[in-house]
Design a protein around this motif. Structure first.
Motif, short mmCIF file in Angstrom:
data_model
loop_
_atom_site.label_atom_id
_atom_site.label_comp_id
_atom_site.label_asym_id
_atom_site.label_seq_id
_atom_site.Cartn_x
_atom_site.Cartn_y
_atom_site.Cartn_z
N GLN A 40 3.93 -33.51 45.72
CA GLN A 40 3.78 -34.30 44.50
C GLN A 40 2.31 -34.58 44.18
O GLN A 40 1.87 -34.41 43.03
N PHE A 41 1.55 -34.98 45.17
CA PHE A 41 0.15 -35.35 44.94
C PHE A 41 -0.72 -34.14 44.61
O PHE A 41 -1.64 -34.22 43.80
N GLN A 49 -4.88 -36.24 44.84
CA GLN A 49 -5.20 -34.95 45.44
C GLN A 49 -5.93 -35.12 46.77
O GLN A 49 -5.70 -34.36 47.72
N ARG A 50 -6.81 -36.12 46.84
CA ARG A 50 -7.49 -36.40 48.12
C ARG A 50 -6.49 -36.81 49.19
O ARG A 50 -6.58 -36.39 50.35
N LEU A 51 -5.51 -37.64 48.81
CA LEU A 51 -4.48 -38.03 49.78
C LEU A 51 -3.62 -36.83 50.19
O LEU A 51 -3.15 -36.77 51.33
N SER A 94 1.15 -47.98 51.69
CA SER A 94 2.09 -47.02 51.12
C SER A 94 1.46 -46.28 49.95
O SER A 94 0.32 -46.55 49.55
N GLN A 95 2.25 -45.37 49.39
CA GLN A 95 1.79 -44.53 48.29
C GLN A 95 1.26 -45.36 47.13
O GLN A 95 1.94 -46.26 46.64
N PRO A 96 0.05 -45.09 46.65
CA PRO A 96 -0.53 -45.91 45.58
C PRO A 96 -0.16 -45.37 44.20
O PRO A 96 0.24 -44.21 44.05
N ALA A 97 -0.33 -46.21 43.21
CA ALA A 97 -0.28 -45.75 41.82
C ALA A 97 -1.58 -45.03 41.51
O ALA A 97 -2.59 -45.25 42.19
N PRO A 98 -1.60 -44.16 40.51
CA PRO A 98 -2.84 -43.46 40.17
C PRO A 98 -3.98 -44.43 39.90
O PRO A 98 -3.84 -45.39 39.15
N GLY A 99 -5.11 -44.19 40.54
CA GLY A 99 -6.26 -45.04 40.35
C GLY A 99 -6.30 -46.26 41.23
O GLY A 99 -7.25 -47.04 41.15
#
Length: 278
Positions: free
Chosen positions: A238-239, A248-250, A52-57
């Protein structure tokens, strides 16, 4: 200047202008696809579909957004197919030439070009604000409103292409008009009806604005339609606006997935449409 020469020159200028416009459109399309491929193919990994969607980093993927898009688009298309096929059947077989039929057809054409953000605001006032919460159901309804005019128009056109001999033969055997439509006309036009459904699905699969006002988004995996739910378009939105490189890559990966899905659906729809005309 000789009239024949003038006509040839005018024709050459017109053909050249059309060719130039086509070249510009194709160039823009190729550049868009090239950007998606070069920036999105590198991040296309298995974890994109399993996490699922990750946290930044952090490591993560788009599984929650993919599942959310499938659920909302699926429910939206069920609604759109039921309403669109019935409405298109009525226009083609019953009241299409009446005053009311002309009004319905005109309004359907208007809805075809309605800005999706207006549809999102309408559904927000209808299903979000009164219930004090965002939900995937509201998102599916917004998508259904966008897809229904396409299904309606396609259904009407494909049924109008069916020969009257099919209707006359069925009624000559004593079958009712409704039975003839259900058992003969719909079966004869099933390829075209499927094409309309595919085109409607391609239309809504990349919509962002309606979902921002209805389903909002969710960073976790969620399959409860009564709650906010992630989707690929809203996650990309959002990304892409974030300051984190991994997000941004995602976003590029998600955009590539949507482009592949829409392109595949349109190709399938074109093939089915060609078979229908044959």
């Amino acid at each position: 200047m000789d009239r024949a020469l003038f006509r040839r020159v005018t024709n050459g200028i017109f053909v050249g202008a059309c060719g130039l416009a086509t070249l510009i459109a194709l160039t823009a399309l190729v550049l868009i696809l090239w950007s998606l491929i070069t920036k999105g193919i590198g991040g296309l990994e298995l974890k994109v579909f399993t996490e699922s969607q990750p946290a930044p980093g952090s490591e993560g993927g788009l599984a929650n957004a993919i599942v959310g898009s499938i659920l909302m688009c699926g429910l939206g298309m069920v609604i759109a197919l039921v309403v669109g096929i019935l409405a298109g059947t009525w226009l083609a077989e019953y009241g299409g030439q009446t005053t009311y039929g002309h009004v319905v057809r005109f309004l359907n054409d208007v809805l075809l070009s309605a800005p999706s953000i207006l549809v999102g605001l309408f559904v927000y006032e209808l299903l979000v604000a009164p219930f004090h919460g965002f939900s995937a159901y509201a998102g599916a309804v917004a998508l259904a409103i966008l897809a229904t005019p396409i299904v309606t128009r396609t259904t009407e056109d494909i049924l109008a292409l069916q020969p009257n001999a099919l209707r006359e033969a069925g009624m000559a055997l004593g079958a009712s008009r409704a039975f003839v439509i259900r058992s003969i006309i719909w079966k004869a036009a099933r390829t075209g009806l499927v094409t309309g459904g595919l085109l409607g699905f391609a239309r809504i699969s990349g919509e962002t604005a309606p979902l921002l006002f209805t389903s909002l988004g969710n960073q976790f995996m969620n399959t409860h339609m009564s709650q906010p739910m992630a989707s690929l378009p809203t996650t990309i939105f959002q990304f892409a606006l974030s300051a984190y490189d991994d997000w941004q890559r995602l976003a590029w990966v998600g955009a590539l997935l949507i482009a592949i899905a829409v392109l595949s659906i349109n190709i399938i729809g074109r093939i089915l449409a060609r078979e229908t005309h044959r």
